[in-house]
Design a protein around this motif. Structure first.
Motif, PDB file in Angstrom:
ATOM      1  N   LEU A   1       0.824  -1.213   0.000  1.00  0.00           N
ATOM      2  CA  LEU A   1       0.000   0.000   0.000  1.00  0.00           C
ATOM      3  C   LEU A   1       0.859   1.263   0.000  1.00  0.00           C
ATOM      4  O   LEU A   1       0.545   2.237  -0.700  1.00  0.00           O
ATOM      5  CB  LEU A   1      -0.924  -0.011   1.217  1.00  0.00           C
ATOM      6  CG  LEU A   1      -2.065  -1.036   1.184  1.00  0.00           C
ATOM      7  CD1 LEU A   1      -2.811  -1.043   2.516  1.00  0.00           C
ATOM      8  CD2 LEU A   1      -3.027  -0.729   0.034  1.00  0.00           C
TER       9      LEU A   1
ATOM     10  N   LEU B   1      -9.148  -3.081  -3.040  1.00  0.00           N
ATOM     11  CA  LEU B   1      -7.973  -2.888  -3.883  1.00  0.00           C
ATOM     12  C   LEU B   1      -8.328  -2.985  -5.369  1.00  0.00           C
ATOM     13  O   LEU B   1      -7.757  -2.271  -6.203  1.00  0.00           O
ATOM     14  CB  LEU B   1      -6.905  -3.917  -3.531  1.00  0.00           C
ATOM     15  CG  LEU B   1      -6.285  -3.789  -2.130  1.00  0.00           C
ATOM     16  CD1 LEU B   1      -5.180  -4.815  -1.937  1.00  0.00           C
ATOM     17  CD2 LEU B   1      -5.740  -2.390  -1.898  1.00  0.00           C
TER      18      LEU B   1
ATOM     19  N   ILE C   1       0.592  -2.301  -5.675  1.00  0.00           N
ATOM     20  CA  ILE C   1      -0.782  -2.768  -5.525  1.00  0.00           C
ATOM     21  C   ILE C   1      -0.849  -4.292  -5.659  1.00  0.00           C
ATOM     22  O   ILE C   1      -1.669  -4.958  -5.022  1.00  0.00           O
ATOM     23  CB  ILE C   1      -1.710  -2.084  -6.563  1.00  0.00           C
ATOM     24  CG1 ILE C   1      -3.174  -2.153  -6.104  1.00  0.00           C
ATOM     25  CG2 ILE C   1      -1.546  -2.667  -7.939  1.00  0.00           C
ATOM     26  CD1 ILE C   1      -3.512  -1.249  -4.966  1.00  0.00           C
TER      27      ILE C   1
ATOM     28  N   ALA D   1       0.353  -5.695  -2.382  1.00  0.00           N
ATOM     29  CA  ALA D   1      -0.726  -5.536  -1.401  1.00  0.00           C
ATOM     30  C   ALA D   1      -1.770  -6.639  -1.565  1.00  0.00           C
ATOM     31  O   ALA D   1      -2.252  -7.214  -0.580  1.00  0.00           O
ATOM     32  CB  ALA D   1      -1.372  -4.163  -1.545  1.00  0.00           C
ATOM     33  N   LEU D   2      -2.115  -6.978  -2.806  1.00  0.00           N
ATOM     34  CA  LEU D   2      -3.072  -8.056  -3.047  1.00  0.00           C
ATOM     35  C   LEU D   2      -2.533  -9.399  -2.566  1.00  0.00           C
ATOM     36  O   LEU D   2      -3.293 -10.264  -2.123  1.00  0.00           O
ATOM     37  CB  LEU D   2      -3.404  -8.141  -4.538  1.00  0.00           C
ATOM     38  CG  LEU D   2      -4.428  -7.135  -5.064  1.00  0.00           C
ATOM     39  CD1 LEU D   2      -4.453  -7.149  -6.584  1.00  0.00           C
ATOM     40  CD2 LEU D   2      -5.810  -7.440  -4.514  1.00  0.00           C
TER      41      LEU D   2
ATOM     42  N   GLU E   1      -7.739  -0.369  -8.445  1.00  0.00           N
ATOM     43  CA  GLU E   1      -7.219  -0.763  -9.758  1.00  0.00           C
ATOM     44  C   GLU E   1      -8.075  -0.208 -10.892  1.00  0.00           C
ATOM     45  O   GLU E   1      -7.560   0.288 -11.903  1.00  0.00           O
ATOM     46  CB  GLU E   1      -7.173  -2.287  -9.852  1.00  0.00           C
ATOM     47  CG  GLU E   1      -6.155  -2.940  -8.953  1.00  0.00           C
ATOM     48  CD  GLU E   1      -4.936  -3.406  -9.716  1.00  0.00           C
ATOM     49  OE1 GLU E   1      -4.801  -3.035 -10.886  1.00  0.00           O
ATOM     50  OE2 GLU E   1      -4.129  -4.132  -9.122  1.00  0.00           O
TER      51      GLU E   1
END
Length: 457
Positions: A148, A213, A198, A201-202, A217
């Motif tokens: 993040l 999230l 990102i 983070a996923l 995107e």
């Protein structure tokens, strides 16, 4: 399907491509159409063979090989299979298909794709279901926060470039003109950092946080498409899907097929619309078809044909110099007189192309061939296939999935770009991960003081 069968078949296909290349098949006009059809379909068969080895459709080897096909084979395949499609092309692109170099390039690209497949078979094994089960409920809070922070940093870079490039006016400017304003600064770094962040983070968040999230995107993709930056939008979405599949998400086939068609259509629409301001031309460009996008993407084959022609005309093979160059330039940041002038350095394939033929994208096949000639499939693409298979099979935890993204994303970008930027892109993702690992290790090894308990009577 047997690994040995696929490996031997891919090796034989690579050898056949080299034999056809050096026997002069590409110079025989009667063979042009069979070469175009055979090479395009053969690589599709290689993609299916890799899939049947047990790799998911969104695994690193399958995605890489598919992306290689998209940017090197559609134009030569459909141009030979359905010659009427060539009428959809601008005259200068149509002329690419009328010279022997176009079909020599198809043979070179086929040998590289076959070598990649042979490399994949070295460590292939069917363990996808077990890996997905291991990752299904796993979460890593520290990794999620790192991703993040990186994503926010990437957004900061991009917003800064857009503001400096005119703010809202940037969305009313043609794509080409944005290279002198928005895209001239740290925009590229922002895209890389956001995409890696990102995706990391996923890999680390809990499954119930996926929708948040994914919403980020979608917002990112909309902004990038309005700027005309198709690859920034589509690559980010692709990396997200790869991580989600690793985390146990199941993508139904009809959704996957529909998404692929929608992506091709959207790529064609934005490709036409960005000739002016995207938001002004979007409605007029909606009559574009997915085939238009495929034909446009296949133009990277022309870059291969140019480098092949320059080697035949006397350019010396760089013998790996193009792959050493980015490391040499990094050393030059510390040591004086190490860096050469990039604009005149023959090892920099990007600059060689820019000085001789502007307006074209890069190609991983072209750069490999410019360095190693007919040995490029063996020296570059066999190890590359092995690496992709290893990274994908090793992604059994959130951290290893994060490493997959950090290494895979820059190498996938290189398919239609150049290696000179790959080490820096990897460093942007690897350094934060290494720092996180060191921080976690220090937490676990720090001794904890224990207060002595007093004796009780």
């Amino acid at each position: 399907m047997s690994r040995l069968f696929v490996g031997v078949g891919a090796a034989l296909m690579a050898c056949a491509g080299l034999v056809a290349l050096f026997s002069g098949a590409g110079e025989t006009e009667d063979l042009w159409r069979p070469i175009g059809i055979f090479t395009g379909i053969a690589v599709l068969a290689l993609i299916m063979a890799v899939r049947m080895l047990g790799f998911d459709w969104f695994s690193a080897p399958v995605v890489y090989l598919s992306y290689l096909w998209l940017f090197h084979f559609p134009l030569v395949l459909f141009g030979c299979l359905i010659p009427a499609t060539l009428g959809r092309l601008p005259p200068h692109i149509y002329r690419w298909t009328l010279v022997p170099g176009w079909y020599r390039a198809a043979l070179i690209s086929l040998t590289c794709a076959a070598a990649f497949t042979a490399g994949v078979t070295v460590i292939s094994s069917k363990s996808g279901d077990r890996r997905r089960q291991l990752l299904r409920n796993e979460a890593d809070v520290s990794l999620a926060w790192l991703g993040l922070v990186e994503a926010l940093l990437g957004v900061g870079f991009v917003v800064s470039c857009v503001v400096q490039g005119g703010g809202r006016q940037a969305f009313e400017t043609s794509y080409i003109k944005l290279y002198d304003s928005v895209f001239a600064g740290s925009f590229g770094y922002g895209v890389v950092v956001f995409t890696i962040g990102i995706s990391i983070a996923l890999a680390g968040v809990r499954r119930r946080q996926f929708p948040v999230l994914l919403g980020v995107e979608v917002l990112w993709a909309c902004v990038m498409l309005l700027l005309g930056a198709r690859s920034a939008a589509l690559f980010c979405a692709l990396m997200a899907v790869i991580v989600l599949v690793k985390r146990g998400a199941i993508v139904p086939r009809w959704i996957a097929v529909g998404a692929v068609v929608a992506v091709f259509w959207l790529a064609a629409v934005v490709g036409v619309a960005r000739q002016g301001a995207v938001q002004d031309n979007l409605a007029a460009a909606t009559d574009s078809s997915p085939l238009d996008a495929l034909l446009e993407m296949g133009g990277s084959l022309y870059t291969v044909s140019l480098f092949d022609n320059w080697v035949l005309s006397g350019d010396k093979l760089q013998l790996g110099g193009g792959y050493w160059l980015p490391f040499e330039r990094a050393i030059g940041l510390l040591l004086p007189n190490v860096r050469s002038d990039l604009a005149t350095d023959p090892r920099a394939a990007s600059q060689v192309l820019l000085s001789r033929a502007s307006g074209l994208g890069g190609s991983v096949v072209a750069e490999a061939y410019y360095n190693f000639g007919p040995l490029a499939p063996l020296i570059v693409f066999v190890p590359l296939g092995l690496l992709m298979a290893y990274l994908d099979r090793s992604a059994r935890a959130s951290v290893s999935t994060a490493w997959l993204i950090v290494l895979f994303y820059p190498l996938l970008m290189e398919v239609r770009d150049w290696f000179i930027s790959v080490p820096a892109m990897i460093a942007l993702g690897a350094i934060p991960l290494l720092m996180l690992k060191q921080w976690q290790r220090s937490r676990h090894t720090t001794p904890v003081s224990v207060r002595p308990q007093s004796d009780r009577c």
